[in-house]
Design an enzyme around this catalytic site. Structure first.
Site, short mmCIF file in Angstrom:
data_model
loop_
_atom_site.label_atom_id
_atom_site.label_comp_id
_atom_site.label_asym_id
_atom_site.label_seq_id
_atom_site.Cartn_x
_atom_site.Cartn_y
_atom_site.Cartn_z
N ASN A 21 0.87 -1.18 0.00
CA ASN A 21 0.00 0.00 0.00
C ASN A 21 0.91 1.23 0.00
O ASN A 21 1.48 1.60 1.02
CB ASN A 21 -0.87 -0.05 1.26
N ARG B 187 -2.62 -2.09 -3.42
CA ARG B 187 -3.79 -1.23 -3.24
C ARG B 187 -3.66 -0.06 -4.21
O ARG B 187 -2.62 0.60 -4.26
CB ARG B 187 -3.82 -0.70 -1.81
N GLU C 165 -8.10 -4.84 5.50
CA GLU C 165 -7.96 -4.54 4.07
C GLU C 165 -6.82 -5.33 3.44
O GLU C 165 -6.91 -5.74 2.29
CB GLU C 165 -7.74 -3.03 3.89
N ARG D 83 -10.51 16.07 7.87
CA ARG D 83 -11.28 16.50 6.69
C ARG D 83 -12.65 17.01 7.11
O ARG D 83 -13.28 16.44 8.00
CB ARG D 83 -11.47 15.33 5.71
N HIS E 259 -12.62 3.33 0.20
CA HIS E 259 -12.69 2.29 1.25
C HIS E 259 -13.47 1.07 0.75
O HIS E 259 -13.99 0.30 1.56
CB HIS E 259 -13.39 2.80 2.53
#
Ligand code: ADP
Length: 396
Positions: free
Chosen positions: A7, A90, A383, A240, A179
């Site tokens: 990743n 990823r 993940e 965010r 996601h």
């Protein structure tokens, strides 16, 4: 099979080696500060974490260091690189081009590059990681697993923005969602745990980490999700803003003398619960500050939970019902008081929490009572394992 899961970020690279038969993690770690100076963290299964500072001018040196650590005579998890059978990468943005994971070849890389302007911070880093692995291990098959792919089943009324249609036609401006690997993993897992057919359930997954998003999974398909063209839309996150009136963006930019890049930096990196509380983006710090009476920390927590509940309610409407709600990722798995605040607002759906079950951390557990009309579960996401499974499925 052993799968190396990679990743890649712009200056970091997280990795795991997973044995796909036992699904055990043989080794894991990360490279940080790539292009700045360089630090490798390596941890073999059952072993101590090792930290090595060494120059990593590019991702290629970082990948080389990971491979060296994995095959180190003393602490390496592998005897040789021949024990890596496949690599799963990823990839953040697959645009409309990728509706599923795919074997990586030249054509795929070129297509991922076409999506770069949709994710200028993430996709180029992902491609650099892929190229570094190709150079160092040219004969090992590689698979790209996209954050956006799971959401490609959204209906058009859910993914279109209310702007002139030509922007979709010309520039593919629309909601993509992120996601996806986690939403897919968690929604499948909860069906398994409940002993129900995945394709029969209406599931809402709340992936609440530093980045946070919610997904409505109707009969096994993502039908809506809270992130948009970029990960900025939707929930209030660590740093965010999530949803905000675009006019407020222009207003702040004018007042603060910020250009577009400057205001987007504020909305991505200085907003969210950190910006509201002035304390931290981490819910452990927020909880402590709130307990000590910090009003802005309390407000940040309440705003976060309120927005989650509001999205869950809207997705119950989008699916005309909901059977199960899942909490996952750092906050979703560990923070019972947030889960309670969210579920308290959802009593109208017939949800009753089991307080004792909700008082647990990081466990796969049902946190609603048996007579709750909607089941609520904590399902830890994984993940890397999801990427390893996808990789094996394609390579085999
Ligand atoms: P990401 O992958 O987006 O960086 P994670 O899923 O790892 O995010 O979640 C990180 C966040 O989870 C932290 O910022 C913190 O708010 C929260 N978190 C992690 N562990 C705990 C814990 N034990 N208690 C409370 N909150 C936690």
């Amino acid at each position: 099979m052993n799968v190396l899961v990679i990743n890649c970020g712009s200056s970091s690279l997280k990795y795991q080696v997973i044995n796909s038969d036992s699904e055990e993690v043989l080794a894991k770690g990360l490279c940080e500060r790539i292009g700045i100076d360089g630090r490798l963290v390596y941890q073999p299964r059952g072993g101590e974490k090792e930290i090595t500072d060494a120059p990593m001018p590019t991702h290629k040196e970082a990948v080389q260091m990971v491979l060296d650590a994995l095959t180190n005579e003393k602490t390496g998890a592998l005897k040789s690189l021949d024990e890596i059978d496949a690599i799963g990468h990823r990839i953040v943005h697959g645009g409309e081009k990728f509706t599923a994971s795919t074997l990586i070849n030249d054509e795929v890389i070129a297509t991922v590059e076409e999506c770069n302007d949709l994710a200028p911070l993430h996709n180029p880093a992902n491609i650099i990681g892929i190229n570094a692995c190709r150079e160092l291990m040219p004969s090992v098959p590689m698979v790209g697993v996209f954050d956006t792919a799971f959401h490609q089943t959204m209906p058009k009324e859910a993914y279109m923005y209310g702007v002139p249609y030509e922007y979709y036609e010309k520039y593919k401006v629309r909601k993509y969602g992120f996601h996806g690997t986690s939403h897919s993993f968690v929604s499948k897992r909860v069906a398994e745990v409940m002993g129900k057919d995945y394709n029969s359930l209406k599931t809402i997954v709340c992936h609440l980490g530093n980045g946070a998003s919610i997904c409505a999974v109707d009969h096994g398909k993502s039908v809506d999700t809270s992130m948009g063209l970029s990960p900025l839309e939707g929930l209030i996150m660590g740093t965010r803003s999530g949803d905000i009136d675009p006019s407020a963006v222009e207003f702040i930019a004018n007042k603060e003398g910020l250009d577009m890049a400057g205001i987007l930096n504020v909305l991505n990196k200085k907003s969210g619960v950190e910006g509201i509380s002035g304390v931290s983006s981490d819910f452990r710090d927020l909880e402590k500050a709130a307990t000590e009476g910090n009003e802005r920390a309390k407000l940040a927590i309440d705003m976060f939970a309120y927005r989650v509940a509001k999205y869950v309610g809207s997705y119950a409407a989008a699916m005309n019902g909901v059977d199960v709600i899942c909490f996952t990722a750092g906050i979703g798995e560990n923070t019972g008081f947030i889960r309670k605040k969210v579920c308290d607002r959802l009593e109208f759906l017939g949800i009753t929490l089991d307080a004792a079950a909700n008082d647990t951390h990081g466990e796969e557990i049902k946190i609603s009572t048996d007579d709750s009309k909607v089941a609520v579960y904590v399902i830890p996401t994984n993940e890397e394992l999801a990427i390893a499974r996808e990789t094996v499925a394609l390579v085999k």
